[in-house]
Enzyme design. Structure first.
Site, PDB file in Angstrom:
ATOM      1  CD  GLU A 225       4.723   2.316  -8.993  1.00  0.00           C
ATOM      2  OE1 GLU A 225       3.710   1.967  -8.372  1.00  0.00           O
ATOM      3  OE2 GLU A 225       5.699   1.554  -9.173  1.00  0.00           O
TER       4      GLU A 225
ATOM      5  CB  ILE B 290      -7.829  -9.860 -13.972  1.00  0.00           C
ATOM      6  CG1 ILE B 290      -6.330 -10.102 -14.138  1.00  0.00           C
ATOM      7  CG2 ILE B 290      -8.461  -9.298 -15.251  1.00  0.00           C
ATOM      8  CD1 ILE B 290      -5.541  -9.021 -14.808  1.00  0.00           C
ATOM      9  CG  LEU B 291     -11.386  -5.478 -11.080  1.00  0.00           C
ATOM     10  CD1 LEU B 291     -11.298  -3.960 -11.001  1.00  0.00           C
ATOM     11  CD2 LEU B 291     -12.276  -6.034  -9.982  1.00  0.00           C
TER      12      LEU B 291
ATOM     13  CG  HIS C 279       1.651  -1.448 -15.438  1.00  0.00           C
ATOM     14  ND1 HIS C 279       1.399  -2.723 -14.973  1.00  0.00           N
ATOM     15  CD2 HIS C 279       2.707  -1.547 -16.274  1.00  0.00           C
ATOM     16  CE1 HIS C 279       2.264  -3.558 -15.523  1.00  0.00           C
ATOM     17  NE2 HIS C 279       3.066  -2.878 -16.310  1.00  0.00           N
TER      18      HIS C 279
ATOM     19  CD  GLU D  75      12.626   6.359  -3.066  1.00  0.00           C
ATOM     20  OE1 GLU D  75      12.769   5.863  -1.951  1.00  0.00           O
ATOM     21  OE2 GLU D  75      13.583   6.771  -3.766  1.00  0.00           O
TER      22      GLU D  75
ATOM     23  N   GLY E  75       0.774  -1.238   0.000  1.00  0.00           N
ATOM     24  CA  GLY E  75       0.000   0.000   0.000  1.00  0.00           C
ATOM     25  C   GLY E  75       0.806   1.289   0.000  1.00  0.00           C
ATOM     26  CB  THR E  76       4.244   2.350  -1.036  1.00  0.00           C
ATOM     27  OG1 THR E  76       4.303   1.890  -2.387  1.00  0.00           O
ATOM     28  CG2 THR E  76       4.951   1.380  -0.119  1.00  0.00           C
TER      29      THR E  76
ATOM     30  CG  ASN F  12      -3.819  -0.426 -12.760  1.00  0.00           C
ATOM     31  OD1 ASN F  12      -3.680  -0.709 -11.570  1.00  0.00           O
ATOM     32  ND2 ASN F  12      -3.056  -0.970 -13.702  1.00  0.00           N
TER      33      ASN F  12
HETATM   34  C1  GAR Z   1       3.282  -1.005  -7.380  1.00  0.00           C
HETATM   35  O1  GAR Z   1       4.573  -0.960  -7.933  1.00  0.00           O
HETATM   36  C2  GAR Z   1       2.232  -0.987  -8.468  1.00  0.00           C
HETATM   37  O2  GAR Z   1       2.571  -0.164  -9.551  1.00  0.00           O
HETATM   38  C3  GAR Z   1       2.230  -2.444  -8.893  1.00  0.00           C
HETATM   39  O3  GAR Z   1       2.319  -3.153  -7.676  1.00  0.00           O
HETATM   40  C4  GAR Z   1       3.038  -2.365  -6.721  1.00  0.00           C
HETATM   41  C5  GAR Z   1       2.204  -2.238  -5.467  1.00  0.00           C
HETATM   42  O4  GAR Z   1       2.906  -1.588  -4.442  1.00  0.00           O
HETATM   43  N1  GAR Z   1       1.060  -2.749  -9.651  1.00  0.00           N
HETATM   44  C6  GAR Z   1       1.055  -3.633 -10.662  1.00  0.00           C
HETATM   45  O5  GAR Z   1       2.037  -4.272 -10.988  1.00  0.00           O
HETATM   46  C7  GAR Z   1      -0.282  -3.768 -11.390  1.00  0.00           C
HETATM   47  N2  GAR Z   1      -0.116  -4.490 -12.611  1.00  0.00           N
HETATM   48  P1  GAR Z   1       2.150  -0.894  -3.233  1.00  0.00           P
HETATM   49  O6  GAR Z   1       1.178  -1.917  -2.638  1.00  0.00           O
HETATM   50  O7  GAR Z   1       3.232  -0.544  -2.270  1.00  0.00           O
HETATM   51  O8  GAR Z   1       1.432   0.328  -3.760  1.00  0.00           O
END
Ligand code: GAR
Length: 193
Positions: free
Chosen positions: A175, A87-88, A104, A172, A12-13, A102
């Site tokens: 995202e 996947i939804l 990515h 950092e 959940g960052t 979303n």
């Molecule tokens: C993040 O890097 C996000 O972009 C990726 O999972 C990680 C979750 O980190 N998502 C995917 O790969 C979706 N295809 P987080 O739980 O710390 O936010």
């Protein structure tokens, strides 16, 4: 303000980046109202609770129906997938078209689609030897990582990078910046309708 749900599966960052941006007043059109995880132990749920956001785990076979009920109950107008690794279905994404985004961890169309998630994305980027990678925020449709692109930010790959180092740099430098910006932009647009 548009009531917003954040769907998570892990640490959940990115959710934290949304919480922090909201606290700084950087998302005036977004009201973080609900966090839903498909994994019971997801630390993201703790982050939501600590911020006073309703946090729910949905683990059953009827995931999407239960999710729809929660979204209706909370009068949600925008869904943010932030590290949500399930996947939804097509019906769900159709119903929420234009209201679901979303994040990515690559520059789409590189290293995306079914099977590319989390650390795997960065492993693939390093294996291919790209010198620049990054992150993308996009609308969600029935094609995994296939919806319209909203925002992208490039990040350098450095000599000696491991998947973990690269993942952290992409979070950092890309995202955690573009996700709150994109959520605010989409919410502002939806509210202005
Ligand atoms: C993040 O890097 C996000 O972009 C990726 O999972 C990680 C979750 O980190 N998502 C995917 O790969 C979706 N295809 P987080 O739980 O710390 O936010």
């Amino acid at each position: 303000m548009l009531k917003t749900a954040v769907l998570v599966s892990g640490g959940g960052t990115n959710l934290q980046a949304l919480i922090d941006a909201s606290a700084r007043g950087e998302m005036p059109h977004v009201s973080l109202a609900l966090t839903v995880s498909n994994r019971a132990g997801a630390y993201a749920l703790e982050r939501a609770k600590a911020a006073g956001i309703r946090a729910e785990h949905l683990g059953g076979a009827a995931f999407e129906e239960e999710l729809e009920a929660l979204l209706r109950e909370e009068d949600i107008g925008l869904i943010v997938l932030a590290g949500f690794l399930r996947i939804l279905g097509e019906g769900f994404t159709r119903r929420w078209a234009g209201r679901i985004i979303n994040i990515h961890p690559s520059l789409i169309p590189s290293f995306c689609g079914a099977g590319y998630y989390g650390l795997r994305v960065h492993e693939a980027a390093l294996a291919r030897g790209v010198k620049v990678t990054g992150a993308t925020v996009h609308y969600v449709n029935e094609i995994p990582d296939g919806g319209e692109i909203i925002a992208q930010r490039a990040v350098e790959v450095l000599p000696g990078d491991t998947p973990e180092l690269l993942q952290r740099r992409v979070m950092e430098q890309a995202e955690w910046i573009i996700l709150p910006q994109a959520a605010e932009a989409v919410a502002a647009k939806l509210e202005g309708r």
